[in-house]
Design an enzyme around this catalytic site. Structure first.
Site, PDB file in Angstrom:
ATOM      1  N   HIS A 201       0.857  -1.187   0.000  1.00 39.21           N
ATOM      2  CA  HIS A 201       0.000   0.000   0.000  1.00 39.21           C
ATOM      3  C   HIS A 201       0.891   1.234   0.000  1.00 39.21           C
ATOM      4  CE1 HIS A 201      -3.597  -2.437   1.756  1.00 39.21           C
ATOM      5  NE2 HIS A 201      -3.614  -2.417   0.431  1.00 39.21           N
ATOM      6  N   GLU A 204       1.749   3.965   2.890  1.00 40.21           N
ATOM      7  CA  GLU A 204       2.205   3.496   4.192  1.00 40.21           C
ATOM      8  C   GLU A 204       3.732   3.524   4.252  1.00 40.21           C
ATOM      9  OE1 GLU A 204       0.141  -0.252   4.611  1.00 40.21           O
ATOM     10  OE2 GLU A 204      -1.806   0.702   4.308  1.00 40.21           O
ATOM     11  N   GLU A 402       0.159  -4.343  11.330  1.00 43.22           N
ATOM     12  CA  GLU A 402      -0.264  -2.946  11.209  1.00 43.22           C
ATOM     13  C   GLU A 402       0.544  -2.160  12.227  1.00 43.22           C
ATOM     14  OE1 GLU A 402      -2.120  -1.701   8.964  1.00 43.22           O
ATOM     15  OE2 GLU A 402      -3.378  -3.318   8.188  1.00 43.22           O
TER      16      GLU A 402
END
Length: 445
Positions: A201, A204, A402
């Site tokens: 992504h 990020e 995450e």
């Protein structure tokens, strides 16, 4: 009736006035028709006075309302989807929609907080923490963010510095022709391997920074435990598996997430919804305009195909036993599956390792990380690389991290550079804990 001479005069006067003012006229193809010596502004997306709202859903009516709102509006960026009562959700609201959105919250009595009043300030600060693309790659550090070219330059420099340990890998080319480069650290070809993927992504940025930190630690740490990890396992690390998107966040839109494949009037596939494992079954979209567009078919994207081919070709040859995908944000250590509540066969082990890793992070920095299956922990999603690596490639230890900040972060994906080193250190501590715990249970025998 106006004569053609009068019409011409009326057109010429404003054109000359614009020229005197330094204004450029452009044709439809972007070529300058009138150059008054002033450079045009860069083609940068801006988020001036955009607000981040964190809302809570207390009833089904509110959930259905926001589901419809997400479908209808391109002026609201949802960080996740409205799904269940009690859920909290962050939404980036365009400046011209703030009044409407605030009225909606009041009318339907939604509990909420404004986390940020001017999102562009976060982006401006963040871009000020980027060192120039032309910088010497040996100046690479973990106090700044870096362009793709610099990351690749640093990787090449490290391979030259440690020729007996490091090999530069080329997974293939992206949609726009950029190499997807990685490093393999190996002191013994018989070692079991750990594969780390990051940057899928684009926005990020902390993920590629963390991946390079891990490489550096494995090579330079004086800690005996870390030296043991470098000696007893082979490490295959690809810091940026979405190079086109990553470059685009530096040059045009800091909040871009997908790759840069063209679909008529819009671009991009969410590469972490494109893998051929229960593709597009939940938590993804068939609409190319959406941030979680799964692509026209399973494994449709070049970036996906490159990783699929690499893992299929190397999972047995390199004895890959662990797969780690680095993302941000929300502080979670998640394992398969993302598409179903069904538990993987080694669910208890993965939960145990994840909780140990979260405890190790807590002891190191005081940060709270949550561990659990992806479906249980964050939100349902399908077509992810981690699920595919576990279910299809048979890699037993698979996690998606995450990283910082917390679920209600005021920064979203725009983590300040001062957070790079502690965030990366936490992640490496978690990986070390997982590997050591898995080794105790015989996963690397």
């Amino acid at each position: 009736m106006l004569t053609w001479q009068v019409v011409a005069q009326l057109l010429v006067i404003p054109i000359l006035t614009m020229a005197a003012s330094g204004i450029k006229l452009e044709s439809g193809d972007g070529k300058c028709l009138l150059d008054a010596g002033t450079a045009p502004p860069a083609d940068l997306a801006r988020y001036d006075h955009y607000r981040i709202y964190n809302v809570q859903f207390d009833n089904q009516e509110q959930i259905e309302l926001f589901q419809k709102l997400e479908e209808q509006s391109d002026s609201l960026t949802f960080i996740g989807h409205a799904r269940e009562i009690g859920q909290k959700l962050s939404i980036l609201v365009a400046a011209h929609r703030v009044a409407d959105f605030a009225d909606l919250l009041k009318t339907y009595k939604l509990k909420h907080r404004v986390l940020t009043y001017n999102f562009q300030e976060k982006i401006d600060r963040n871009m000020g923490e980027v060192l120039p693309e032309s910088i010497d790659a040996t100046k690479y550090d973990w106090q700044h963010f870096f362009h793709l070219k610099t990351i690749y330059g640093w990787m090449d420099a490290m391979a030259k510095q440690y020729p007996n340990l490091l090999t530069v890998l080329d997974m293939g080319n992206s949609t726009q022709g950029h190499a997807i480069k990685g490093l393999k650290l190996s002191s013994n070809p018989e070692n079991k391997a750990i594969f780390i993927e990051s940057g899928i992504h684009a926005r990020e940025w902390i993920a590629p920074a963390t991946a390079t930190y891990i490489i550096n630690e494995l090579l330079t740490s004086q800690d005996a435990g870390v030296q043991g990890l470098a000696k007893n396992y082979n490490w295959i690390i690809f810091p940026c598996v979405n190079p086109d998107g990553y470059k685009y966040t530096f040059e045009h839109d800091r909040m871009w997430r997908k790759n840069r494949q063209l679909f008529g009037t819009c671009r991009g596939v969410d590469l972490n919804r494109n893998y051929p494992d229960h593709w597009n079954s939940t938590g993804s979209s068939s609409d190319p305009t959406r941030y979680d567009f799964a692509g026209p078919s399973a494994g449709s994207e070049l970036e996906t195909q490159c990783l699929l081919q690499f893992i299929r070709s190397n999972v047995e040859k390199e004895q890959i036993k662990t797969y780690i995908a680095l993302h941000s944000y929300s502080q979670m250590l998640m394992f398969p599956y993302g598409y179903t509540k069904e538990r993987v066969s080694n669910y208890d082990d993965l939960q145990e390792f994840g909780k140990k890793a979260a405890a190790a992070i807590k002891a190191e920095s005081g940060r709270d990380y949550v561990s659990g299956s992806l479906y249980e922990t964050i939100y349902p999603s399908s077509g992810g690389s981690m699920d595919w690596a576990h279910a299809e490639a048979g890699i037993p230890i698979a996690y998606t991290f995450e990283l910082r900040g917390p679920p209600d972060s005021q920064d979203l994906f725009i983590l300040p550079a001062v957070e790079i080193q502690p965030t990366a250190s936490e992640a490496f501590t978690a990986i070390r804990t997982i590997v050591e715990a898995a080794a105790e249970k015989g996963y690397y025998n």
